[in-house]
Design an enzyme around this catalytic site. Structure first.
Site, PDB file in Angstrom:
ATOM      1  N   ASP A  41       8.382  -1.715   6.337  1.00  0.00           N
ATOM      2  CA  ASP A  41       8.254  -2.650   5.218  1.00  0.00           C
ATOM      3  C   ASP A  41       9.566  -3.204   4.675  1.00  0.00           C
ATOM      4  O   ASP A  41       9.645  -4.408   4.393  1.00  0.00           O
ATOM      5  CB  ASP A  41       7.451  -1.997   4.093  1.00  0.00           C
ATOM      6  CG  ASP A  41       6.018  -1.754   4.538  1.00  0.00           C
ATOM      7  OD1 ASP A  41       5.381  -0.843   3.997  1.00  0.00           O
ATOM      8  OD2 ASP A  41       5.538  -2.471   5.449  1.00  0.00           O
ATOM      9  N   ASP A  82       6.675   1.343   2.057  1.00  0.00           N
ATOM     10  CA  ASP A  82       6.431   0.372   0.985  1.00  0.00           C
ATOM     11  C   ASP A  82       7.329   0.687  -0.210  1.00  0.00           C
ATOM     12  O   ASP A  82       7.900  -0.203  -0.826  1.00  0.00           O
ATOM     13  CB  ASP A  82       4.982   0.432   0.520  1.00  0.00           C
ATOM     14  CG  ASP A  82       3.983   0.144   1.618  1.00  0.00           C
ATOM     15  OD1 ASP A  82       3.809   1.018   2.494  1.00  0.00           O
ATOM     16  OD2 ASP A  82       3.408  -0.947   1.615  1.00  0.00           O
ATOM     17  N   ASP A 133       0.852  -1.202   0.000  1.00  0.00           N
ATOM     18  CA  ASP A 133       0.000   0.000   0.000  1.00  0.00           C
ATOM     19  C   ASP A 133       0.885   1.247   0.000  1.00  0.00           C
ATOM     20  O   ASP A 133       0.904   2.035   0.938  1.00  0.00           O
ATOM     21  CB  ASP A 133      -0.938   0.011   1.225  1.00  0.00           C
ATOM     22  CG  ASP A 133      -0.167   0.008   2.555  1.00  0.00           C
ATOM     23  OD1 ASP A 133      -0.696   0.575   3.537  1.00  0.00           O
ATOM     24  OD2 ASP A 133       0.954  -0.533   2.613  1.00  0.00           O
TER      25      ASP A 133
HETATM   26  O1  RIB Z   1       2.221  -0.302  10.761  1.00  0.00           O
HETATM   27  C1  RIB Z   1       3.154  -0.110   9.733  1.00  0.00           C
HETATM   28  C2  RIB Z   1       2.608  -0.589   8.431  1.00  0.00           C
HETATM   29  O2  RIB Z   1       1.440   0.147   8.085  1.00  0.00           O
HETATM   30  C3  RIB Z   1       3.572  -0.366   7.260  1.00  0.00           C
HETATM   31  O3  RIB Z   1       3.366  -1.372   6.321  1.00  0.00           O
HETATM   32  C4  RIB Z   1       3.149   0.950   6.700  1.00  0.00           C
HETATM   33  O4  RIB Z   1       3.468   1.094   5.324  1.00  0.00           O
HETATM   34  C5  RIB Z   1       1.654   0.863   6.859  1.00  0.00           C
HETATM   35  O5  RIB Z   1       1.147   0.104   5.770  1.00  0.00           O
HETATM   36 CA    CA Z   2       2.776  -0.746   4.011  1.00  0.00          CA
END
Ligand code: RIB
Ligand code: CA
Length: 264
Positions: free
Chosen positions: A241, A16, A11
């Site tokens: 990530d 990410d 996402d």
């Molecule tokens: O809690 C952290 C996660 O939530 C990570 O993947 C960040 O990108 C959000 O998606």
């Molecule tokens: Ca993420």
């Protein structure tokens, strides 16, 4: 060395995007495609940000598929306060001239059905994974490994004292995956990821290695670093990530440097 085939469900989102850079530039991996779910930002925006990360790696040959745009049951709550309105630190990059596909859930199913050695690294809410499981659980018998950045093992969450964002956005999706995935779930939670902070020093080191990549990383993390300074008084940013990708590539790193043990 045999490359490991992987789908990255994400996402994008700042961390990410960093995870995509790491995966694409890792010789150990063959990234078959990116599937996008809503989370940090709505999936439409996430897909554009994914293309930007792929463009930075000159890998626009890798397909980007939008999957589910809403959680299974809950209303979508994004994290644009943390990642910026555009999802990548309010740089408002021009759209990349590349195709965004639809059918992320079917891409996951078809790829698993047609290959016996594909893994999934999930970096966002588990909506796409849950939907794919609901639609064709048998396809997941071919799944090699499943790594999910999410949850928080015996530490506080980042959305509530007990909730981590990915699983909090779509708790029904997370619940379904944890109850139905026919493979072990390697959960890389906040208990681990909060041990890794991307600092200005590290960004400067990256700058000495690759100025273009460092410029992009500096641009997309500035907003995120400001957020961490305001919220937690740290100079740098927790990058969740990329750690899930690093774990997939070489989990001995965790045992050596993060004090994690295989039985955890
Ligand atoms: O809690 C952290 C996660 O939530 C990570 O993947 C960040 O990108 C959000 O998606
Ligand atoms: Ca993420």
């Amino acid at each position: 060395m045999e490359k490991r085939k992987v789908i990255i469900d994400c996402d994008p989102g700042i961390d990410d995007s960093l995870a995509i850079l790491l995966a694409i530039n890792s010789p150990e991996l063959e990234v078959l495609g990116l599937t996008i779910t809503s989370g940090n930002v709505p999936a439409q925006l996430g897909a554009k940000n994914a293309l930007k990360a792929l463009q930075m790696c000159q890998r626009l040959d890798i397909p980007v598929y939008i999957g589910e745009e809403l959680p299974l049951e809950r209303e979508l709550v994004t994290a644009q306060d943390t990642h910026g309105e555009d999802g990548v630190g309010e740089n408002f990059y021009e759209d990349v001239d590349a195709k965004i596909l639809y059918g992320g859930v079917d891409f996951i199913i078809d790829t698993l059905k047609n290959n016996k050695d594909v893994s999934i690294i999930a970096l966002g809410p588990l909506t796409n994974i849950a939907k794919a499981l609901m639609k064709d659980k048998k396809a997941f018998e071919n799944l090699d490994e499943f790594v999910s950045m999410g949850g928080a093992f015996r530490i506080h969450g980042n959305c509530s004292p007990v909730a981590e964002f990915n699983y909090w956005v779509d708790p029904h999706g997370a619940d379904y995956v944890y109850k139905n995935l026919p493979k072990k779930i390697h959960m890389v939670g906040l208990d681990v990821t909060r041990k890794i902070v991307l600092t200005p020093n590290i960004i400067e080191f990256i700058n000495r290695l690759d100025k273009d990549m460092a410029k992009y990383i500096t641009e997309i993390t500035r907003f995120y670093i400001d957020f961490h300074w305001e919220q937690e008084g740290i100079i740098g940013c927790v990058i969740n990530d990329p750690l899930a990708v690093a774990y997939f590539i070489d989990r001995s790193f965790f045992y050596r440097f993060l004090g994690e043990h295989p039985e955890n």
